[in-house]
Design a protein around this motif. Sequence first.
Motif, PDB file in Angstrom:
ATOM      1  N   ALA A 120       0.909  -1.366  -0.082  1.00 49.66           N
ATOM      2  CA  ALA A 120      -0.086  -0.306   0.378  1.00 49.66           C
ATOM      3  C   ALA A 120       1.289   1.267   0.216  1.00 49.66           C
ATOM      4  O   ALA A 120       2.223   1.477   0.604  1.00 49.66           O
ATOM      5  CB  ALA A 120      -1.051  -0.321   1.386  1.00 49.66           C
ATOM      6  N   ALA A 121       0.401   2.330  -0.779  1.00 51.44           N
ATOM      7  CA  ALA A 121       0.914   3.071  -0.862  1.00 51.44           C
ATOM      8  C   ALA A 121       1.462   3.930   0.848  1.00 51.44           C
ATOM      9  O   ALA A 121       0.194   3.959   2.014  1.00 51.44           O
ATOM     10  CB  ALA A 121       0.402   4.619  -1.287  1.00 51.44           C
ATOM     11  N   LYS A 122       2.848   4.185   1.089  1.00 51.11           N
ATOM     12  CA  LYS A 122       2.849   4.577   2.790  1.00 51.11           C
ATOM     13  C   LYS A 122       2.072   6.051   3.491  1.00 51.11           C
ATOM     14  O   LYS A 122       2.248   7.301   2.400  1.00 51.11           O
ATOM     15  CB  LYS A 122       4.387   4.975   3.038  1.00 51.11           C
ATOM     16  CG  LYS A 122       5.428   3.869   3.045  1.00 51.11           C
ATOM     17  CD  LYS A 122       6.841   3.817   2.535  1.00 51.11           C
ATOM     18  CE  LYS A 122       8.117   3.293   2.249  1.00 51.11           C
ATOM     19  NZ  LYS A 122       8.940   3.298   2.107  1.00 51.11           N
ATOM     20  N   THR A 123       1.958   6.207   4.345  1.00 50.11           N
ATOM     21  CA  THR A 123       1.142   7.124   4.630  1.00 50.11           C
ATOM     22  C   THR A 123       1.961   7.964   6.016  1.00 50.11           C
ATOM     23  O   THR A 123       3.324   7.019   6.165  1.00 50.11           O
ATOM     24  CB  THR A 123       0.046   6.681   5.272  1.00 50.11           C
ATOM     25  OG1 THR A 123       0.083   6.220   6.052  1.00 50.11           O
ATOM     26  CG2 THR A 123      -0.980   6.286   4.651  1.00 50.11           C
ATOM     27  N   ALA A 124       1.961   9.113   6.641  1.00 53.00           N
ATOM     28  CA  ALA A 124       2.719   9.130   7.605  1.00 53.00           C
ATOM     29  C   ALA A 124       2.497   8.266   8.782  1.00 53.00           C
ATOM     30  O   ALA A 124       3.482   8.492   9.644  1.00 53.00           O
ATOM     31  CB  ALA A 124       1.766  10.689   8.503  1.00 53.00           C
ATOM     32  N   ALA A 125       1.741   7.333   8.740  1.00 55.82           N
ATOM     33  CA  ALA A 125       2.134   6.020  10.152  1.00 55.82           C
ATOM     34  C   ALA A 125       3.140   4.868   9.534  1.00 55.82           C
ATOM     35  O   ALA A 125       3.108   4.549  10.390  1.00 55.82           O
ATOM     36  CB  ALA A 125       0.601   5.124   9.674  1.00 55.82           C
ATOM     37  N   HIS A 126       3.637   5.613   8.671  1.00 53.08           N
ATOM     38  CA  HIS A 126       5.112   4.766   7.828  1.00 53.08           C
ATOM     39  C   HIS A 126       6.078   5.764   8.596  1.00 53.08           C
ATOM     40  O   HIS A 126       6.821   6.356   8.120  1.00 53.08           O
ATOM     41  CB  HIS A 126       4.904   4.310   6.716  1.00 53.08           C
ATOM     42  CG  HIS A 126       5.699   3.047   6.163  1.00 53.08           C
ATOM     43  ND1 HIS A 126       7.031   3.388   6.682  1.00 53.08           N
ATOM     44  CD2 HIS A 126       5.597   1.912   5.939  1.00 53.08           C
ATOM     45  CE1 HIS A 126       7.860   2.056   6.444  1.00 53.08           C
ATOM     46  NE2 HIS A 126       6.530   1.523   5.801  1.00 53.08           N
ATOM     47  N   ILE A 127       6.651   4.662   9.326  1.00 53.08           N
ATOM     48  CA  ILE A 127       7.928   5.400   9.866  1.00 53.08           C
ATOM     49  C   ILE A 127       9.190   5.847   9.232  1.00 53.08           C
ATOM     50  O   ILE A 127       9.823   6.676   9.511  1.00 53.08           O
ATOM     51  CB  ILE A 127       8.586   4.581  11.786  1.00 53.08           C
ATOM     52  CG1 ILE A 127       9.196   3.413  11.154  1.00 53.08           C
ATOM     53  CG2 ILE A 127       7.771   4.611  12.030  1.00 53.08           C
ATOM     54  CD1 ILE A 127      10.124   2.496  11.774  1.00 53.08           C
ATOM     55  N   TYR A 128       9.329   5.289   7.683  1.00 54.68           N
ATOM     56  CA  TYR A 128      10.334   5.115   7.052  1.00 54.68           C
ATOM     57  C   TYR A 128       9.335   5.778   5.518  1.00 54.68           C
ATOM     58  O   TYR A 128      10.373   5.355   4.283  1.00 54.68           O
ATOM     59  CB  TYR A 128      10.612   3.973   6.007  1.00 54.68           C
ATOM     60  CG  TYR A 128      11.607   3.383   7.721  1.00 54.68           C
ATOM     61  CD1 TYR A 128      12.557   4.062   8.505  1.00 54.68           C
ATOM     62  CD2 TYR A 128      10.987   2.318   8.200  1.00 54.68           C
ATOM     63  CE1 TYR A 128      13.584   3.849   9.154  1.00 54.68           C
ATOM     64  CE2 TYR A 128      12.791   1.776   9.426  1.00 54.68           C
ATOM     65  CZ  TYR A 128      13.007   2.507  10.203  1.00 54.68           C
ATOM     66  OH  TYR A 128      13.412   1.562  10.961  1.00 54.68           O
ATOM     67  N   LYS A 129       8.113   6.740   5.733  1.00 60.34           N
ATOM     68  CA  LYS A 129       8.291   7.196   4.262  1.00 60.34           C
ATOM     69  C   LYS A 129       8.434   8.548   3.946  1.00 60.34           C
ATOM     70  O   LYS A 129       9.356   9.170   4.866  1.00 60.34           O
ATOM     71  CB  LYS A 129       6.986   7.803   4.772  1.00 60.34           C
ATOM     72  CG  LYS A 129       5.414   9.198   4.143  1.00 60.34           C
ATOM     73  CD  LYS A 129       4.497   9.545   4.273  1.00 60.34           C
ATOM     74  CE  LYS A 129       3.615  10.325   3.539  1.00 60.34           C
ATOM     75  NZ  LYS A 129       4.403  10.637   2.313  1.00 60.34           N
ATOM     76  N   GLY A 130       8.865   8.587   2.461  1.00 59.88           N
ATOM     77  CA  GLY A 130       9.734   9.150   2.778  1.00 59.88           C
ATOM     78  C   GLY A 130      11.222   8.522   1.961  1.00 59.88           C
ATOM     79  O   GLY A 130      12.672   9.565   1.605  1.00 59.88           O
TER      80      GLY A 130
END
Length: 86
Positions: free
Chosen positions: A2-12
Motif C-alpha cells: 500500500a502507499a506509505k502514509t505518515a503512519a509509516h516510520i520510513y515514509k519518504g
Amino acid sequence: MAAKTAAHIYKGTGSSDGYKIDGTFSPFLNFKVVNTYRFDQADSTNSGHPLRFYYDAAKTTAFTSGVTDNGTPGSAGAYTQIVVSS
C-alpha cells in the motif's frame, strides 16, 4: 502493499509503497525461537514484491536463515515462511 502514509516510520525513504501486517505499516516483529511464521502473499497487491526481513532499518543485513518462499507473490498459494532456530 500500500502507499506509505505518515503512519509509516520510513515514509519518504526508499519505495513509496510498504507492507502492512494486520493493518499496520512495517511493524517491528519479535520472532520466537522454534516457532514457524507464515506470511500469506497471495493478494494481488503483492505482485512483483517479494517479502524480505532485515535485522536493521538500513537493510544491510538480511534475515535469511530458515526463510522459504513458496510461489510467486500476488498469485494464489504464495507465501513466505520463517522457521526460527536461534
